[in-house]
Every structure is written in structure tokens, then in C-alpha cells.
Design an enzyme around this catalytic site. Sequence first.
Site, mmCIF file in Angstrom:
data_model
loop_
_atom_site.group_PDB
_atom_site.id
_atom_site.type_symbol
_atom_site.label_atom_id
_atom_site.label_comp_id
_atom_site.label_asym_id
_atom_site.label_seq_id
_atom_site.Cartn_x
_atom_site.Cartn_y
_atom_site.Cartn_z
ATOM 1 N N CYS A 9 0.834 -1.201 0.000
ATOM 2 C CA CYS A 9 0.000 0.000 0.000
ATOM 3 C C CYS A 9 0.876 1.261 0.000
ATOM 4 O O CYS A 9 1.531 1.551 -0.990
ATOM 5 C CB CYS A 9 -0.976 -0.021 1.172
ATOM 6 S SG CYS A 9 -2.334 1.177 0.984
ATOM 7 N N HIS A 31 -3.633 -5.120 0.408
ATOM 8 C CA HIS A 31 -3.117 -5.592 1.699
ATOM 9 C C HIS A 31 -3.156 -7.124 1.761
ATOM 10 O O HIS A 31 -4.202 -7.702 2.039
ATOM 11 C CB HIS A 31 -3.949 -5.004 2.852
ATOM 12 C CG HIS A 31 -3.712 -3.552 3.088
ATOM 13 N ND1 HIS A 31 -2.756 -3.087 3.972
ATOM 14 C CD2 HIS A 31 -4.282 -2.452 2.526
ATOM 15 C CE1 HIS A 31 -2.768 -1.768 3.969
ATOM 16 N NE2 HIS A 31 -3.677 -1.349 3.096
ATOM 17 N N GLU A 43 -1.981 -8.983 4.044
ATOM 18 C CA GLU A 43 -2.021 -9.461 5.423
ATOM 19 C C GLU A 43 -3.422 -9.645 5.963
ATOM 20 O O GLU A 43 -3.635 -10.334 6.967
ATOM 21 C CB GLU A 43 -1.244 -8.499 6.342
ATOM 22 C CG GLU A 43 -1.880 -7.148 6.587
ATOM 23 C CD GLU A 43 -1.541 -6.100 5.534
ATOM 24 O OE1 GLU A 43 -1.689 -4.896 5.807
ATOM 25 O OE2 GLU A 43 -1.117 -6.494 4.417
#
Length: 508
Positions: free
Chosen positions: A79, A167, A169
Site C-alpha cells: 500500500c 493488503h 495481510e
Amino acid sequence: MQQKIIILDFGSQTTQLIGRRVRELDTFCEILPYNKFPKDDPSVIGVVLSGSPYSVHDPEAFKVDLNQFVGKVPVLGICYGAQFISHTLGGKVEKADSREYGRANLQMVDTSNPLFKYFEQQSQVWMSHGDTITAIPGDFKVIGSTADVVNAAFASTKQPIWAVQFHPEVFHTLQGKQLLKNFVVDICGSKQAWSAASFVDSTVAELKEQLGNDRVILGLSGGVDSSVSAVLLNRAIGHNLTCIFVDHGMLRKNEFAQVMEDYKVLGLNVIGVDASKKFFSDLAGVSDPEEKRKIIGRDFVEVFNAEAKKITDAKWLAQGTIYPDRIESLNITGKVIKSHHNVGGLPKEMHLQLCEPLKWLFKDEVRRVGHQLGMPEHLITRHPFPGPGLAVRILGDITPEKVRILQDADDIYIRALRESRLYDQVWQAGAILLSTVRSVGVMGDERTYEHPVALRAVTSTDAMTADWAHLPYDFLARVSNEIINKVRGVNRVCYDISSKPPATIEWE
């Protein structure tokens, strides 16, 4: 030498989640402020640049000198990290026409790129950014796009640098774990040697070397972190460890006796101190949540110190500090944003050195270490419980009678969760006494004017975010009925369906 991934934090709310995902790959990682990259550390095998609340164009935006690691180890920008790489190396970042937030469909442009190994041709990802990369640096190529974001993923053709505007994660990026595994294991070359077993062996050896024959004092709370710390230290130094367990009178029902028995079974040397009269006296008439916390913290230190001074040859104070405690206590500018009970430092008059055997672990890792140490399951899976205890689950001032009411209600609730096999599906649960409120009820032929109790249960992985647990209606009905029928002083039970954010897990 232990391998290490460095995660440079630019202020993202999900930086800790990146760390947990890397640890799940049996790889050690360290989260550091964006400007604290360690120089000349041969154990670093890769660097991840996190997201950020800033735009790269903001005057106050956080910046890092990429030359510290680019070309030396593989780099992954996420990001803001991706935008910073592009902006710094000659690409172009502009404000998006509309904020790109939520699910998106990633289309593979280069399926042979090692970052996308085992990826499907199309994969759901999660976007969260206000700027977008409109041009990538000259020596980079696009490897993934979405309908709205052409440069959703790109990589250098000359150096080991990768960047993604989504993202990986977060849960909603369906192949995010695979992407991180591709980066950490395949690209960075992690040997995946970080595990609960290796941690126990190495930590016990380190504690033996660090502490020698010195005597150590450990403050126990009955929770997972301090209990695992105690067992680790006991394995390393045995009888040289003395544990102190202070009962401030606001533990769960019968918890002091139960925990003392658990520690006896574990073979720990524990001194139990019932200081409830002092705490209740000093809390009398105090209703402000922060003031209650300060009084309990002050009294705990006084009681603990008085007991610790009796151990005249002690040289160390051990604490159950875990990694999120330390990360949450400082923001990326180095200013304190949260005072945590485990990282407040040592009282000067104690003249003790600090020992924190779990300081690098996340909560789920602590539990795995507990299993590795052979600890009882009910100790390992115990829900987090606030240091001030039920004092911050009673809205208003604290009295022994209010604590009795809440202990009885909480005991019914927690026991029911265990009996219904729902306890382990919940991250944290507890009852809250609304002692500042009275509601009208009817019992028999009489009207009552008593207190409501709110039940709280949340699901989470790290307490940074949490959703309310969708417990079965029939279960909630049974618990409500039992509390109202059996607990004097309660005539109404509510269930809290607030998520974090915007609410918090605790009410105070």
C-alpha cells in the site's frame, strides 16, 4: 544465527497483522519504526514496508532511505510502501478520483513472477488507499492489475523489489498468506526455523546464561502471559524463582484459590497476598475509570514492593510482557500513546534488573509455547482479563457488594460458555455491571428496582480489532434466565453487539 524479516512501520493499523502472518510462517520478524532500520545486521533476510495513514505527498509523510536495504535484501512494499517505492524511484503517485477501499479482483499479468507462485489467474484482494500509482519506475514491470488499478502489483526487473497496492495481510485478501509465503520463504530464503519448540530451548538457555544463580521475582496475574513466563523461568532457574500473586479483591469468583492451586500443581514457588481490604478502602467513592486504574496500579506496586522487599537477595524482576504490549506503547514518532501495565518500567526503589522472557511473542505464540511446556489447557486458553479486574467492568464506584454481584453473574456466564463448548470459540468474554443504572422489573407479584448486567463476547486474533461473537439465542436465553433467577441485585440482562472499532472490548 536466527534469520529475521524487518517490517518498517509507517503507521498502518495492520502492521502488527503483517508481523503475525510472517510469524505464522515460522519466521522471526521484528516491527520497527520506519526510521529505525538496523544497520549491519547480517540476520536480516528481507524488508517489508507497511501501509500508512499519510499520502506520499503530505509534508509530514514518513520517509526512509531505501538505499539502506534495496539491492542488499529483497523488499516488499504494501500500500503506502508500494507508493513510496514508486514515488521515490521515479514513478508517479496521484490522488485517486475516489478512495479505493474494499474487495477487488486481482488479474495476474505475469503468472511466472515468484511473488504469485501458486496463485489463481484471478484472486480477491483488499484495497484501502486514497492515492493510486499512475506510473511505475522505468525499470519495473506490472505483474497484477484490477479493473480500477492498473498498477496493483509490480516488480523491478533489475533488483529484488516487489510492491502491491492491496493488503495481503488481511483476511479478505484470499491468497494473501500465499503471497507472503512466496516472499518470505521462496524469495527471502527463510528456513522456517522459528517455532514454539525452538523458542523454548533457546529461551531457557538464554535465561540460564542471563540469570545464572541470581534470584528472580515474578508478579503473577493468573493470566496466560505471566503463567507461561513463570513456567519458562522455573525450567531455567528452578527454586531461584519466587512468584508473587496479589489479590486486589476484584478477580473472578474463587479465582485466587483456583489459580494458587494451579501454580502449586505446576511446582511454582508462589506467595499469595490478599490485599483486598486496602484496594476496596482506597477505591471507595471513586467512579472515574482512569482514576480507578491509577489507584489500583499504585496500590498494586505498593503491595508488591512490600512483599518483594522481604526477598532481600533478589536481583531481577520478571514480567509477562509480550510483543504487542511493547508495540502499542509507542507510536512511530516515539511518543507514548498507551500506558500498558507491563511496560511502565521499574520503581527506582526496587533496584532490580528487568527480565522479559516473552517480549518477542504474540499472544497466539505464547499459547503455543504453553502447550510446548505441557501446561494445563485451561491455563493456556484462558481469556484475556484486565489488570484492574472487575473494577473496570463495574460502571461507577466499587463496593464489595457490587463485586459480589458481578462475580456471581460472570461465573454463571463463563461456566455456561465452557459447558456449551463455546469458550474456546471466543477471544474474550465477561459480564459488565451497570451499577449506575437501575431498571424496573417484576419478580413474583413484586416490582423490583435493580441493576442490569451486560454480557460481552468478542472474536479476534490479536485484540486490535474485534467482532461481537454471534452466540446462539437459546444459549443467551439460558444464561440470562439463570443470572436473573440466581443473582441478587440483577433483574435485566443485555448482550453487547458492538464491534471494535468503533467500540472497545472493555467498557471502561
